[in-house]
Each structure stands twice: as structure tokens, then as C-alpha cells.
Design a protein around this motif. Sequence first.
Motif, mmCIF file in Angstrom:
data_model
loop_
_atom_site.group_PDB
_atom_site.id
_atom_site.type_symbol
_atom_site.label_atom_id
_atom_site.label_comp_id
_atom_site.label_asym_id
_atom_site.label_seq_id
_atom_site.Cartn_x
_atom_site.Cartn_y
_atom_site.Cartn_z
ATOM 1 N N PHE A 8 0.618 -1.221 0.021
ATOM 2 C CA PHE A 8 -0.065 0.216 -0.157
ATOM 3 C C PHE A 8 0.959 0.674 -0.034
ATOM 4 O O PHE A 8 2.195 1.467 0.856
ATOM 5 C CB PHE A 8 -1.201 -0.093 1.259
ATOM 6 N N VAL A 65 1.290 5.443 -0.523
ATOM 7 C CA VAL A 65 0.483 6.426 -0.379
ATOM 8 C C VAL A 65 0.668 7.544 -1.138
ATOM 9 O O VAL A 65 -0.320 8.250 -1.729
ATOM 10 C CB VAL A 65 0.624 7.566 1.424
ATOM 11 N N VAL A 120 -1.835 6.938 -3.873
ATOM 12 C CA VAL A 120 -2.926 7.068 -3.180
ATOM 13 C C VAL A 120 -3.433 8.900 -3.716
ATOM 14 O O VAL A 120 -5.051 8.880 -4.337
ATOM 15 C CB VAL A 120 -3.397 7.222 -1.792
ATOM 16 N N GLN A 166 -2.981 9.510 -7.433
ATOM 17 C CA GLN A 166 -4.162 8.726 -8.026
ATOM 18 C C GLN A 166 -5.500 9.953 -7.653
ATOM 19 O O GLN A 166 -6.647 9.991 -8.310
ATOM 20 C CB GLN A 166 -4.720 7.239 -7.988
ATOM 21 N N ALA A 167 -5.715 9.661 -6.465
ATOM 22 C CA ALA A 167 -7.537 10.542 -6.270
ATOM 23 C C ALA A 167 -6.851 12.039 -7.172
ATOM 24 O O ALA A 167 -7.976 12.275 -7.714
ATOM 25 C CB ALA A 167 -6.205 10.818 -4.641
ATOM 26 N N ALA A 197 -4.094 0.168 -3.702
ATOM 27 C CA ALA A 197 -3.549 1.514 -3.477
ATOM 28 C C ALA A 197 -4.649 2.493 -3.972
ATOM 29 O O ALA A 197 -5.913 3.446 -3.988
ATOM 30 C CB ALA A 197 -2.631 2.213 -3.353
ATOM 31 N N VAL A 198 -5.039 1.331 -5.644
ATOM 32 C CA VAL A 198 -6.021 2.318 -6.718
ATOM 33 C C VAL A 198 -6.927 2.164 -6.069
ATOM 34 O O VAL A 198 -8.208 2.735 -6.480
ATOM 35 C CB VAL A 198 -5.458 2.123 -7.393
ATOM 36 N N PHE A 240 -8.224 1.212 -3.248
ATOM 37 C CA PHE A 240 -8.671 1.829 -2.627
ATOM 38 C C PHE A 240 -8.991 3.336 -2.192
ATOM 39 O O PHE A 240 -10.217 3.808 -1.788
ATOM 40 C CB PHE A 240 -7.517 2.217 -0.907
ATOM 41 N N THR A 241 -8.542 4.083 -3.146
ATOM 42 C CA THR A 241 -9.010 5.295 -3.917
ATOM 43 C C THR A 241 -10.165 5.575 -4.007
ATOM 44 O O THR A 241 -11.152 6.770 -3.982
ATOM 45 C CB THR A 241 -7.424 6.096 -4.472
ATOM 46 N N MET A 255 -13.094 -2.350 -2.292
ATOM 47 C CA MET A 255 -11.866 -1.812 -2.799
ATOM 48 C C MET A 255 -11.495 -3.815 -3.033
ATOM 49 O O MET A 255 -10.717 -3.929 -3.745
ATOM 50 C CB MET A 255 -11.679 -1.362 -1.117
#
Lengths: 166, 353
Positions: A8, A10, A13, A16-17, B225-226, B228-229, B280
Motif C-alpha cells: 500500500f 500513500v 493514493v 491517483q486521487a 491503493a488504486v 482504495f482510492t 476495494m
Amino acid sequence: MEKILNDFSVGLVFWQAILFVALLLLLRKYAWKPILTSVINREEAIKEGLESAEKAKEQMRQLKEDNKALLAEARMERDSIIKDAREAKDKMIAEAKEKAQEEGAKMIENAKSVIRSERTAAVNELKSQVAGLSIQIAEKVLKSEVSSDAKQQEIISSAMQNANLN
Amino acid sequence: MGKNILSVLLFALFLAPNLSFGSDEVTTENIDAKAQKNKEHKEYINHHLQDSYDFTIWHEYGIGFPLPIILIDEGFHIFSSSNFHHGETVAESNGKFYKVYHNKIYRTDAEGTITLDDHHHPTQVKPLDLSITKNVFTILIFSIFIFLLFRSFARSYGENQIPNKIGRFMEPLVIFVRDEIAIPNIGEKHYKKFMSYLLTVFFFIWFLNLAGMTPLGIGVTNNIAVTFTLAIITFLITLFTSRKAYWGHIFWMPGVPVPMKIVLAPIELLGVFIKPFALMIRLFANMTAGHVVMMSLIALLYIFPNWFAKGAFLSLTLFLSILELLVAFLQAYIFTMLTALYFGGAVAEHDDH
């Protein structure tokens, strides 16, 4: 599980956000809104087209029905006219026949009376002619009978004999 | 038919550089070698599924290019990933030294010492890592691609209201998302404001799933992570658009006796978080599983020396790759559909049921 958590990131994230939200906003403005508007417009145009076609069909049907009614009316009128004409014809023929009969009867009557009077005249004429002829014959007979003296003597004598001078 | 032959040829081409592996004879001497090879395959698959700091398509041959590393560690540290030399060397930036260990960047000293604790975790500090990794780069490229594709599609609507060729292919999908996903799950009244998100999420997932199916190793939807977003965005939109009735259903379920209401409240509240969590995990697990199975089958081609077995595995791989094409679409559909379902719950009104 530990591996997943270890993977994972950060940073991913975060990026991508940002990228996803940017893509969302850009697509909303430059793609989804125009596309959905066009699709809805086209759908409405199709719907309207179908509706107007349906309306035209309905109108056509109405028109056809009207035509049918009109035709039926015309046919009825024609029938009644023909019927009237036939009746008039029959009446006229009947009247003509009656008149002709009357006329004929009258004519026959006239002819008959003419014939009758003609015949009377003819008979009368015949009668007078026969009388004339008889006189002429009698005259001729008398002439020939009394032409000789002997005959005259004879007649006189016969007449004298018959005439009994009493 | 022609396309199938093409796929076989493409696979053959992809496998061609390593075909020499297959001709190895299995003897007692090289059992160790075989175990070693299996381990290599496993690592290869893991590596393929992982994110990386440089964009390598074929890492045995070093085909690819480095990407920028961005670290926040008492100030910004920006340098090229080529400084790591594929994780073998220590990179120096503004007087600090960094090293990649198990695909993560740690701050070390000039020698690059990594000390491990009892759980085999490095004790070194992990700086905040905002690097443009392979996955970030792929997302960027695909975002641009999706944007350009759909913008050209949107622009092609002219007076005659008929889109271009891309549009004629994509438009039924857009209408599918609207008529089969948004309207039935959200309702005629509220669906419009969610359309942009649903369409974006659908095409984003679908395109990236398809990208992951290429042999380039750019699968990003198999990264937690993808997903999750994406799930978090769905969760946030659900929270911010929710109405009173939504929370009413959670804390005070209508139509059940009071003791049940009290029992249901914590369950329902937990459900609020479980729903996006399931989103997710579902996408992540499906895509990861698909890739692992596909790559394992390809690896079996190298392990089995028998050419008949190779042929069988090749056809199985082909069959599964077609199945994965379907799964790529299906997962995009399921994610979008469930997202719409959650939105529908959030905007539902009291008299809706």
C-alpha cells in the motif's frame, strides 16, 4: 495481508486521487455533459418523430373514415336519385299509356262516327242514284215499249179491257 | 477466427525469447535448479504485479525508462529513479541517502545499510513517498487517453446527432451505464448528478483493467491503493449526498420493533464502512487473482518440458485470457453498479420503499 499492507503506497493514493478527480472534472465538462445532452436531444427528437408519425397515421385513419362516410353518403344519395327517377319514369309511362288509350279511344270513336255518317251519305247517294237509274231505265223501257203503234194499241186495249167501264 | 490466430501469434511472440527454457530435461541433478526456477517464476509474477519506481516493460532486458522520485523528508527531494540503478545502489539527494528495499524507499547512510528488526522490517525511516511510479504514470497516460477519446467522441456530435466511429462504439456503453446502472439503482429523480462519476469510474476501471491484460505489466487495478482510492471517493460521495432517510435507516430502522432497532444500529453503522471496503477488496482481489492465474499458466509453459503439455497450457492461457477480457468488463460493471446502489441508498427518500 502483511504483503498487501506493505504494497500500500500513500503516494499512489495521493496521485491517483488528484488524477482521478481531475479526469472526472474534465470529462464532466468536455465529455459527459455534451454526450448526455446530445443523447437526450436525439432521444427526444426520435420520440417526437414517432409521435408525429403516430399523429399523421391517426389523421390518415380519420381521413379514410371520413372518405368512407362520404362515399357511403354519396352512394345513398345516388340510390335515392335512381329510385326517384325510376318512380318518375314508371309514373310517366303509366300516364302516357292512359293518355294514349284515351286518345285512341277518342280517335276510334271519331272514326266510327265519321264512318257512320259517311255510310249514311253513301247509302243516301246510292238511293238517289238507284232512283235516277230506275227512272232512266223506266224511261228507256217505256220509250222502247211504246215506240210501235201496235204496242200502243195493245197497251191501250189491255188497259181498256182491264178498265171495265162500269 | 483470424483474431484468435493473431492472439496465438502474439502470445508466441511474447514467449519466444524464453523458449529455450522449455527444452531443459528434468533430471535428478537439476531438481535444485528447478526449485530455483520455480522461485524465480514466483518472484517474477510478484514483481509483475508490483508497482515500481521506473517504467520497465521488460525488466530482464531493461526496456523502459526512469521516472521521477519525489520524497518529502524535511523538504522536497526530487531525482530520477535511475539513480537507484534498479534498486542496487544508494541514491543521494540534498545530503540525504536513500535506498530501495523490498520496493520501498528508506533513508539510509552512504553505504546503504538496512538493519532489520525481529519481524524482518527495516528500522530505517520511511520518508513520505510521492514518487511518480509506474502505476501513477500509467494512470496519467490512461487518464489523458480516456479524456482525449471521450472529448473527440463528444465533439463529433454534429447537426445530424450521430457520433463518430469511437462514439458509435462507446455511446451504447454510456447509455448502458445510464439506463441499466444509474436509473434502476438511483432513480429517475436523482440519477443525473451522479452520472459523471459513474461514467468516469466505469470507463476508468474498464480501460485500466484492459491495460493490465496487456503483457506490458501495467496493471494498476490490481494495486490495493488504486482500488482504495476509488472506494474512498465512492464512500465520500455517498456521505456528502446522503439524506436524512439514509441515516434514519442506519440508526433507527423503521418498521422493526425497538429492541431490533437497537441491535441493528451498530450493524448498519458497520455496513457503512464495509460497503466501500468490499468495493476495494473485490476489484483488487479479482484483478490480482486473474493476473496470478494467467501468469502462473504462462510460467507452467516454461516448467513443463513436454510439448503437448505446452500446447495444452497455451490453449488454456488463451481461453483464460478471453475470460479475463470478460472479467475486465464485468468488474468495471460491478464496481459501477454497486457504487450506484450505494448512491441510491444515500439519496432515497422516506416514501421510496
